[in-house]
Scaffold this motif. Sequence first.
Motif, PDB file in Angstrom:
ATOM      1  N   ALA A  30      26.658   6.909  34.328  1.00 22.67           N
ATOM      2  CA  ALA A  30      26.340   6.468  32.964  1.00 22.67           C
ATOM      3  C   ALA A  30      25.325   5.338  32.959  1.00 22.67           C
ATOM      4  N   VAL A  31      25.454   4.420  33.900  1.00 22.74           N
ATOM      5  CA  VAL A  31      24.494   3.311  33.980  1.00 22.74           C
ATOM      6  C   VAL A  31      23.096   3.842  34.301  1.00 22.74           C
ATOM      7  N   GLY A  32      23.018   4.836  35.189  1.00 25.92           N
ATOM      8  CA  GLY A  32      21.720   5.456  35.474  1.00 25.92           C
ATOM      9  C   GLY A  32      21.143   6.153  34.257  1.00 25.92           C
ATOM     10  N   ILE A  33      21.996   6.813  33.482  1.00 23.34           N
ATOM     11  CA  ILE A  33      21.542   7.472  32.250  1.00 23.34           C
ATOM     12  C   ILE A  33      21.046   6.448  31.242  1.00 23.34           C
ATOM     13  N   MET A  34      21.770   5.342  31.077  1.00 29.76           N
ATOM     14  CA  MET A  34      21.350   4.294  30.147  1.00 29.76           C
ATOM     15  C   MET A  34      19.983   3.730  30.524  1.00 29.76           C
ATOM     16  N   GLN A  35      19.786   3.509  31.815  1.00 30.21           N
ATOM     17  CA  GLN A  35      18.491   3.012  32.279  1.00 30.21           C
ATOM     18  C   GLN A  35      17.372   3.975  31.889  1.00 30.21           C
ATOM     19  N   LYS A  36      17.594   5.269  32.123  1.00 34.45           N
ATOM     20  CA  LYS A  36      16.570   6.264  31.821  1.00 34.45           C
ATOM     21  C   LYS A  36      16.340   6.390  30.323  1.00 34.45           C
ATOM     22  N   MET A  37      17.392   6.306  29.528  1.00 35.49           N
ATOM     23  CA  MET A  37      17.240   6.397  28.069  1.00 35.49           C
ATOM     24  C   MET A  37      16.427   5.223  27.536  1.00 35.49           C
ATOM     25  N   ASN A  38      16.659   4.039  28.083  1.00 37.91           N
ATOM     26  CA  ASN A  38      15.861   2.874  27.675  1.00 37.91           C
ATOM     27  C   ASN A  38      14.388   3.057  28.041  1.00 37.91           C
ATOM     28  N   GLU A  39      14.152   3.604  29.238  1.00 38.37           N
ATOM     29  CA  GLU A  39      12.764   3.830  29.673  1.00 38.37           C
ATOM     30  C   GLU A  39      12.072   4.869  28.794  1.00 38.37           C
ATOM     31  N   LEU A  40      12.758   5.962  28.506  1.00 42.10           N
ATOM     32  CA  LEU A  40      12.176   7.017  27.675  1.00 42.10           C
ATOM     33  C   LEU A  40      11.895   6.521  26.255  1.00 42.10           C
ATOM     34  N   THR A  41      12.805   5.713  25.737  1.00 48.80           N
ATOM     35  CA  THR A  41      12.630   5.193  24.372  1.00 48.80           C
ATOM     36  C   THR A  41      11.459   4.228  24.302  1.00 48.80           C
ATOM     37  N   LEU A  42      11.358   3.351  25.296  1.00 50.77           N
ATOM     38  CA  LEU A  42      10.238   2.407  25.322  1.00 50.77           C
ATOM     39  C   LEU A  42       8.914   3.155  25.418  1.00 50.77           C
ATOM     40  N   GLU A  43       8.876   4.168  26.277  1.00 50.84           N
ATOM     41  CA  GLU A  43       7.655   4.965  26.439  1.00 50.84           C
ATOM     42  C   GLU A  43       7.282   5.666  25.131  1.00 50.84           C
TER      43      GLU A  43
END
Length: 375
Positions: free
Chosen positions: A248-261
């Motif tokens: 879940a922590v890995g997913i949260m990291q990726k979701m933040n990156e995708l949203t920022l992008e």
Amino acid sequence: MDFALSEEQKQVQELITQFIAKDYPFDVREKLVKSEDGFSKEYWKTFGEFGLLAMPFPEGDGGFNGGPVDLMVILEAFGTGLIVEPYIPNIVLAGNLLSKLGSDDQKKEILPKLFSGELQMSFAFTEPQSRFDLNDVTTSAKLEGDNYIIDGYKAVVMNGPASDKFIVSCRTSGSQLDEDGISLLIVDKDSKGLSSRDYSNVDGSKASEVTLENVSVPKSNLIGDEGKAFKTISQVIDLATLAISAEAVGIMQKMNELTLEYTKTREQFGQTLSKFQALQHRMVDTFMVHEQTKSLLLMAAAKMNDNAPDSSKAVSALKFQIGSAAKLIGEESIQLHGGMGVTEEMSIGHYFKRLTTIRTIFGNSDYHLKRYSSL
């Protein structure tokens, strides 16, 4: 307490990151989810060749002496790529139960095949009435001669459709809620009297409802001592809770990156969304929540690694935080993407589905808050 990763752990992290970038882009992942198995058996065997399947097991079992921290590294990296291969059902659950309680013969027969990716397994422990209480078991097993006769029903058996064998929790003595009297039995999927109804979860993963009617298995299929499995089951579920929290922590990291992008490219009123101060504040909030959650993950992994007496309490604190953090980051990410966030074409919605599902696996926030208080 040292939270730094070793060089070997960094290499494992980099290995998985490179695999995702080269061989596991989002479109490949979506094809796998829609396939009959729901994952790639070839990739699963590749994980075996990488040593990832044997990583968290002692050398005596053919493993690499990895611990909870190594498990955390693997699952967090898996989360960033939304990997669907059934690592938790096979390795964290079934594999660890065998490693901790299995006889030498059982280990020699099963673990090498599990580590190479040849064999698929599941732990069938959930029942409709039990919710998250591991001691609530009505499936029964009675010893008749040299065989156990099993009758009962198991719900939400992760990786059930692909499994060759199940480890089934059964009540061999006591009443429905007793901790004593719970035993573990290995049951082949093709056993007479065993039937399953397979289905896909909202996140694309596969599961089964398993019915056992007068299923006969040899006494030699008992794992550990009869009626004494509850403590080990609790320990393994704690480890699985840590593992799925790392994912879940890995997913949260990726979701933040995708949203920022996305906010750096999507324009509104003549400027990109990332220029709006109100949206910047919201993205800072999700960044901070991810960092707080990762800190709890590191603490819980370190405590489990050291066999600290309060490690179970730390795991419940972590899973409670996962529930609230997943809700905030998931909803903010979808909302900042607008209507595009819930389309099949964009990966963010699929990350959201998996993150939402994880909130309830091995206990939701309410359950772990009560468990934390009791501990």
